[in-house]
Write an enzyme that holds these catalytic residues in place. Structure first.
Site, PDB file in Angstrom:
ATOM      1  N   ALA A   1       7.457   5.975  43.997  1.00 35.75           N
ATOM      2  CA  ALA A   1       6.540   5.077  43.286  1.00 35.75           C
ATOM      3  C   ALA A   1       6.103   3.891  44.135  1.00 35.75           C
ATOM      4  O   ALA A   1       5.482   2.960  43.630  1.00 35.75           O
ATOM      5  CB  ALA A   1       7.209   4.576  42.010  1.00 35.75           C
TER       6      ALA A   1
ATOM      7  N   HIS B   1      19.050   4.988  45.706  1.00 34.97           N
ATOM      8  CA  HIS B   1      18.895   5.940  44.586  1.00 34.97           C
ATOM      9  C   HIS B   1      19.013   7.388  45.061  1.00 34.97           C
ATOM     10  O   HIS B   1      18.037   8.113  45.204  1.00 34.97           O
ATOM     11  CB  HIS B   1      17.637   5.695  43.761  1.00 34.97           C
TER      12      HIS B   1
ATOM     13  N   GLY C   1      13.503  10.266  46.287  1.00 35.52           N
ATOM     14  CA  GLY C   1      12.797   9.711  47.441  1.00 35.52           C
ATOM     15  C   GLY C   1      13.429  10.059  48.765  1.00 35.52           C
ATOM     16  O   GLY C   1      13.355   9.275  49.711  1.00 35.52           O
TER      17      GLY C   1
ATOM     18  N   ASP D   1      20.191   7.338  34.488  1.00 32.61           N
ATOM     19  CA  ASP D   1      19.447   7.301  33.227  1.00 32.61           C
ATOM     20  C   ASP D   1      19.247   8.688  32.634  1.00 32.61           C
ATOM     21  O   ASP D   1      18.640   8.832  31.575  1.00 32.61           O
ATOM     22  CB  ASP D   1      18.108   6.591  33.404  1.00 32.61           C
TER      23      ASP D   1
ATOM     24  N   ASP E   1      17.526   0.396  38.836  1.00 35.91           N
ATOM     25  CA  ASP E   1      16.140   0.480  39.330  1.00 35.91           C
ATOM     26  C   ASP E   1      15.194   0.003  38.226  1.00 35.91           C
ATOM     27  O   ASP E   1      14.083   0.526  38.062  1.00 35.91           O
ATOM     28  CB  ASP E   1      15.798   1.899  39.784  1.00 35.91           C
TER      29      ASP E   1
ATOM     30  N   LEU F   1       7.951   9.568  38.090  1.00 40.23           N
ATOM     31  CA  LEU F   1       8.856   8.508  37.683  1.00 40.23           C
ATOM     32  C   LEU F   1       8.646   7.275  38.552  1.00 40.23           C
ATOM     33  O   LEU F   1       8.426   7.392  39.765  1.00 40.23           O
ATOM     34  CB  LEU F   1      10.306   8.970  37.793  1.00 40.23           C
TER      35      LEU F   1
END
Length: 371
Positions: A136, A209, A213, A240, A264, A297
């Protein structure tokens, strides 16, 4: 003489669960104890170390990249969910925008505002990443130089820096960045397993994370995530249950001894469905999920108390789950007086009911208003 504040309950100490009183001012004074089981006597509250979130972009409708006093707003919103310390996290952006964000963070780091979580420093997530694994992040990547990092570090202390090790001279920079006291994390990377391993050998400390990515776990062409599973002591993960499948979370829990949780979190955290800022971009929150216009996302609306509950729902024991939202991130930053309940540590506490819902939060001895 003013009596010393105390809380009574089942207390998670470094030596295990005890039942008794924890007394504190700004720091923990004492813990009276008898052995306890967290599953016994469900009417007695659970007292855990406050949560430590090392990857926070926003909350309560505002984004760290907006600068000004947004860090205070974000730290107040997350404190209400049990986060007692955090890193303000940037996005890939033009240099002027990153500088504005760091100038906004600097006073919040220097002095904690009452009612907020302690802002420990900066997580610089970009712009030193791969254009092939933006996630993102906007397409404004640049190659890092030691001069640039030192300049940004002088504005606000960078505790964690994400980079793609395969870009330019990044691998050679890792020892110098580590010498500045910065934890270098691998993320937003198209690198190979071998490049990830080389970065760890050069001094990289963690992974941003995990799974998201980055190149993954292909048995013919292993990538950065494989290097993490094979060699990492520390990595952050977003639990999540949207960013990472529960099976992959369980895999990481078995492979990485000190896997820890981050949110995040974006400006959408704690807010109703709608459109919000994420750096220079707009994101959409719908049914608890945050996405770009493309559907990808884009951060999360997760809070650390929900992260804890999600881990427990996956079968993680409560004391282990607590370590992954408190002690391990503190250890990662070298903080021996946070993330654990023992005399002399900061009085950062979260009180939960039997359903693991937040009842009270204490930050450095201050009781936080939850409404």
């Amino acid at each position: 003489m003013t009596p010393t504040p105390f809380l009574h309950g089942r207390i998670l100490t470094p030596g295990g669960w005890v039942r008794g009183d924890i007394t504190f001012d700004q720091r923990i004074v004492s813990i009276s104890r008898t052995p306890a089981d967290p599953h016994d006597d469900n009417d007695v509250p659970l007292i855990l170390p406050g949560f430590i979130d090392l990857h926070v972009h926003g909350g309560a409708g505002v984004d760290i990249m907006q600068g000004g006093d947004t860090a205070t707003t974000v730290a107040r919103a997350h404190a209400r969910h049990g986060t007692t310390a955090m890193l303000g996290t940037t996005m890939t952006a033009h240099d002027d925008d990153i500088v504005r964000a760091l100038r906004g963070l600097s006073p919040a780091i220097a002095q904690r505002t009452p009612g907020t979580a302690r802002v420990l420093g900066v997580h610089l997530e970009g712009p030193f990443i791969s254009a092939e694994r933006l996630g993102a992040q906007p397409p404004l990547v640049v190659e890092a130089t030691l001069e640039d990092v030192r300049r940004l570090h002088a504005i606000a202390p960078i505790k964690v820096l994400t980079l793609a090790p395969e870009i330019g001279q990044h691998l050679a920079l890792i020892p110098a960045l580590s010498a500045l006291g910065i934890r270098v994390q691998l993320g937003h990377s198209a690198g190979t397993y071998e490049e990830g391993l080389a970065a760890l050998e050069a001094g990289a400390a963690g992974f941003t994370h995990l799974f998201n990515g980055m190149t993954g776990v292909d048995h013919y062409h292993p990538g950065i995530a494989t290097a993490a599973l094979a060699h990492a002591q520390y990595a952050e993960l977003i639990p999540d249950l949207q960013h990472v499948h529960p099976g992959a979370i369980r895999t990481a829990l078995r492979a990485i001894p000190r896997l820890y949780c981050v949110t995040d979190a974006t400006a959408a955290t704690g807010m109703p469905d709608g459109e919000y800022a994420l750096g220079s971009q707009r994101v959409h929150k719908c049914l608890g999920c945050v996405r770009l216009d493309s559907g990808s996302l884009a951060g999360s609306a997760l809070t650390m108390d929900q992260a804890l509950r999600n881990l427990v729902a996956l079968g993680v024991a409560l004391d282990d789950a607590s370590d992954r939202v408190s002690r391990f991130p503190a250890d990662y930053l070298g903080l021996e007086d946070r993330g654990r309940l023992q005399p002399g540590a900061w009085a950062d506490l979260v009180v939960l009911d039997r359903d693991l819902r937040v009842q009270q939060v204490v930050v450095e001895g201050e009781r936080i208003a939850l409404d």
